[in-house]
Write a protein that holds these residues in place. Structure first.
Motif, mmCIF file in Angstrom:
data_model
loop_
_atom_site.group_PDB
_atom_site.id
_atom_site.type_symbol
_atom_site.label_atom_id
_atom_site.label_comp_id
_atom_site.label_asym_id
_atom_site.label_seq_id
_atom_site.Cartn_x
_atom_site.Cartn_y
_atom_site.Cartn_z
ATOM 1 N N HIS A 92 0.833 -1.201 0.000
ATOM 2 C CA HIS A 92 0.000 0.000 0.000
ATOM 3 C C HIS A 92 0.867 1.250 0.000
ATOM 4 O O HIS A 92 0.613 2.203 -0.753
ATOM 5 N N GLN A 93 1.903 1.252 0.806
ATOM 6 C CA GLN A 93 2.821 2.379 0.840
ATOM 7 C C GLN A 93 3.526 2.538 -0.497
ATOM 8 O O GLN A 93 3.700 3.663 -1.007
ATOM 9 N N GLN A 94 3.924 1.421 -1.087
ATOM 10 C CA GLN A 94 4.578 1.477 -2.387
ATOM 11 C C GLN A 94 3.643 2.036 -3.452
ATOM 12 O O GLN A 94 4.042 2.862 -4.272
ATOM 13 N N PHE A 95 2.383 1.591 -3.412
ATOM 14 C CA PHE A 95 1.415 2.086 -4.381
ATOM 15 C C PHE A 95 1.240 3.592 -4.255
ATOM 16 O O PHE A 95 1.250 4.317 -5.262
ATOM 17 N N GLN A 96 1.072 4.087 -3.040
ATOM 18 C CA GLN A 96 0.865 5.515 -2.859
ATOM 19 C C GLN A 96 2.078 6.313 -3.319
ATOM 20 O O GLN A 96 1.943 7.377 -3.930
ATOM 21 N N THR A 97 3.260 5.791 -3.066
ATOM 22 C CA THR A 97 4.478 6.467 -3.520
ATOM 23 C C THR A 97 4.516 6.531 -5.043
ATOM 24 O O THR A 97 4.812 7.584 -5.635
ATOM 25 N N LEU A 98 4.221 5.405 -5.709
ATOM 26 C CA LEU A 98 4.210 5.365 -7.169
ATOM 27 C C LEU A 98 3.111 6.263 -7.732
ATOM 28 O O LEU A 98 3.313 6.939 -8.753
ATOM 29 N N PHE A 99 1.963 6.273 -7.084
ATOM 30 C CA PHE A 99 0.839 7.088 -7.527
ATOM 31 C C PHE A 99 1.216 8.569 -7.522
ATOM 32 O O PHE A 99 0.955 9.312 -8.474
ATOM 33 N N HIS A 100 1.864 9.010 -6.457
ATOM 34 C CA HIS A 100 2.319 10.397 -6.369
ATOM 35 C C HIS A 100 3.383 10.689 -7.429
ATOM 36 O O HIS A 100 3.380 11.768 -8.037
ATOM 37 N N GLN A 101 4.294 9.751 -7.644
ATOM 38 C CA GLN A 101 5.343 9.962 -8.641
ATOM 39 C C GLN A 101 4.781 10.087 -10.039
ATOM 40 O O GLN A 101 5.194 10.960 -10.817
ATOM 41 N N LEU A 102 3.828 9.227 -10.382
ATOM 42 C CA LEU A 102 3.219 9.291 -11.704
ATOM 43 C C LEU A 102 2.492 10.619 -11.898
ATOM 44 O O LEU A 102 2.544 11.216 -12.975
ATOM 45 N N LEU A 103 1.811 11.059 -10.881
ATOM 46 C CA LEU A 103 1.133 12.340 -10.950
ATOM 47 C C LEU A 103 2.138 13.458 -11.212
ATOM 48 O O LEU A 103 1.921 14.318 -12.066
ATOM 49 N N SER A 104 3.246 13.441 -10.506
ATOM 50 C CA SER A 104 4.267 14.469 -10.679
ATOM 51 C C SER A 104 4.850 14.453 -12.088
ATOM 52 O O SER A 104 5.025 15.497 -12.716
ATOM 53 N N TYR A 105 5.155 13.276 -12.601
ATOM 54 C CA TYR A 105 5.695 13.168 -13.951
ATOM 55 C C TYR A 105 4.687 13.660 -14.990
ATOM 56 O O TYR A 105 5.038 14.345 -15.948
ATOM 57 N N ASN A 106 3.422 13.291 -14.801
ATOM 58 C CA ASN A 106 2.399 13.713 -15.752
ATOM 59 C C ASN A 106 2.242 15.223 -15.761
ATOM 60 O O ASN A 106 2.066 15.848 -16.816
ATOM 61 N N ILE A 107 2.295 15.834 -14.588
ATOM 62 C CA ILE A 107 2.211 17.287 -14.505
ATOM 63 C C ILE A 107 3.355 17.920 -15.281
ATOM 64 O O ILE A 107 3.163 18.816 -16.105
ATOM 65 N N THR A 108 4.567 17.448 -15.016
ATOM 66 C CA THR A 108 5.739 18.005 -15.680
ATOM 67 C C THR A 108 5.623 17.903 -17.191
ATOM 68 O O THR A 108 5.965 18.835 -17.936
ATOM 69 N N TYR A 109 5.126 16.774 -17.678
ATOM 70 C CA TYR A 109 5.009 16.553 -19.117
ATOM 71 C C TYR A 109 3.905 17.402 -19.731
ATOM 72 O O TYR A 109 4.099 18.052 -20.764
ATOM 73 N N GLN A 110 2.754 17.441 -19.094
ATOM 74 C CA GLN A 110 1.601 18.082 -19.696
ATOM 75 C C GLN A 110 1.705 19.595 -19.759
ATOM 76 O O GLN A 110 1.213 20.209 -20.707
ATOM 77 N N ILE A 111 2.318 20.242 -18.784
ATOM 78 C CA ILE A 111 2.330 21.702 -18.766
ATOM 79 C C ILE A 111 3.160 22.282 -19.903
ATOM 80 O O ILE A 111 3.014 23.457 -20.233
ATOM 81 N N LYS A 112 3.995 21.464 -20.533
ATOM 82 C CA LYS A 112 4.803 21.970 -21.639
ATOM 83 C C LYS A 112 3.940 22.430 -22.811
ATOM 84 O O LYS A 112 4.359 23.264 -23.605
ATOM 85 N N ALA A 113 2.744 21.872 -22.937
ATOM 86 C CA ALA A 113 1.919 22.138 -24.116
ATOM 87 C C ALA A 113 0.850 23.203 -23.891
ATOM 88 O O ALA A 113 0.119 23.525 -24.824
ATOM 89 N N TYR A 114 0.768 23.753 -22.680
ATOM 90 C CA TYR A 114 -0.343 24.654 -22.385
ATOM 91 C C TYR A 114 0.136 26.013 -21.908
ATOM 92 O O TYR A 114 0.886 26.130 -20.962
ATOM 93 N N GLN A 115 -0.333 27.047 -22.617
ATOM 94 C CA GLN A 115 -0.039 28.421 -22.267
ATOM 95 C C GLN A 115 -1.240 29.254 -22.696
ATOM 96 O O GLN A 115 -1.859 28.989 -23.722
ATOM 97 N N GLY A 116 -1.599 30.241 -21.920
ATOM 98 C CA GLY A 116 -2.708 31.102 -22.282
ATOM 99 C C GLY A 116 -4.073 30.551 -21.957
ATOM 100 O O GLY A 116 -5.082 31.021 -22.491
#
Length: 207
Positions: A92-116
């Motif tokens: 369960h702890q491992q899952f939550q850690t991975l879940f947070h990491q995936l969220l962070s990576y997705n944020i970093t990737y997605q914001i590159k395409a959005y402005q305005g």
């Protein structure tokens, strides 16, 4: 579906909660309070995405915002569904850690395409146990997207517990996707953990 992918990254990859297990107590938020919360959160999101900060700075700021406005841990427990009880405490702890990491990576990737982008809050109505706030989000060169944000009061504070795009609940979609991975591997929850770790590794190597 371009905005659905952005929302997946920005608020939860997966985004989320409702009849979850755990100690946090969820209560319905009043319509005006839910609208005010989403208005404030949306303004913060737009401010970060449209700022002149570096992509790395924006990613850090968005991660902090998401951790404050989204019930990330509870979202993770919800998307596990019936498999939550099959995890050991360590898994369960491992899952939550991975879940947070995936969220962070997705944020970093997605914001590159959005402005305005711009963010307009419309009405709010109760759906089940959640108060859903309807919004319209626009981005230059793209069709406006109608996005619903499900809000609950958790331990005294409003939190986003689901995102609804084109009538589709992202918490349910994510739960179904995760259940599919586990089912395809004979009911082994460890297969989902391996798949999540593999995705994180691939994203990290691609950067």
């Amino acid at each position: 579906m371009y905005f659905r992918r952005f929302i997946l990254g920005a608020v939860a990859a997966a985004p989320l909660l409702a009849a979850m297990a755990g100690a946090a107590q969820a209560q319905t938020v009043a319509p005006d309070a839910a609208r005010a919360f989403i208005q404030q959160s949306g303004q913060q999101l737009v401010s970060i995405v449209n700022s002149s900060a570096t992509q790395a700075q924006k990613a850090d700021q968005l991660r902090d915002l998401v951790n404050r406005i989204v019930a990330v841990d509870q979202v993770g427990d919800y998307v596990l569904g019936r498999y939550l009880n099959a995890l050991t405490p360590q898994q369960h702890q491992q899952f939550q850690t991975l879940f947070h990491q995936l969220l962070s990576y997705n944020i970093t990737y997605q914001i590159k395409a959005y402005q305005g982008i711009s963010f307009t809050v419309n009405g709010a109505a109760q759906q089940g146990n959640d108060m859903v706030v309807d919004t319209t989000i626009t981005s230059p060169g793209k069709q406006p997207a109608d996005v619903g944000w499900a809000v609950d009061e958790i331990d005294g504070s409003p939190k986003i517990v689901d995102v609804i795009v084109a009538g589709t609940s992202l918490r349910i979609t994510t739960r179904n996707d995760y259940a599919g991975v586990i089912t395809d591997h004979g009911g082994q929850v460890s297969a989902l953990l391996d798949a999540m770790q593999g995705q994180i590794t691939r994203i990290a190597n691609a950067q």
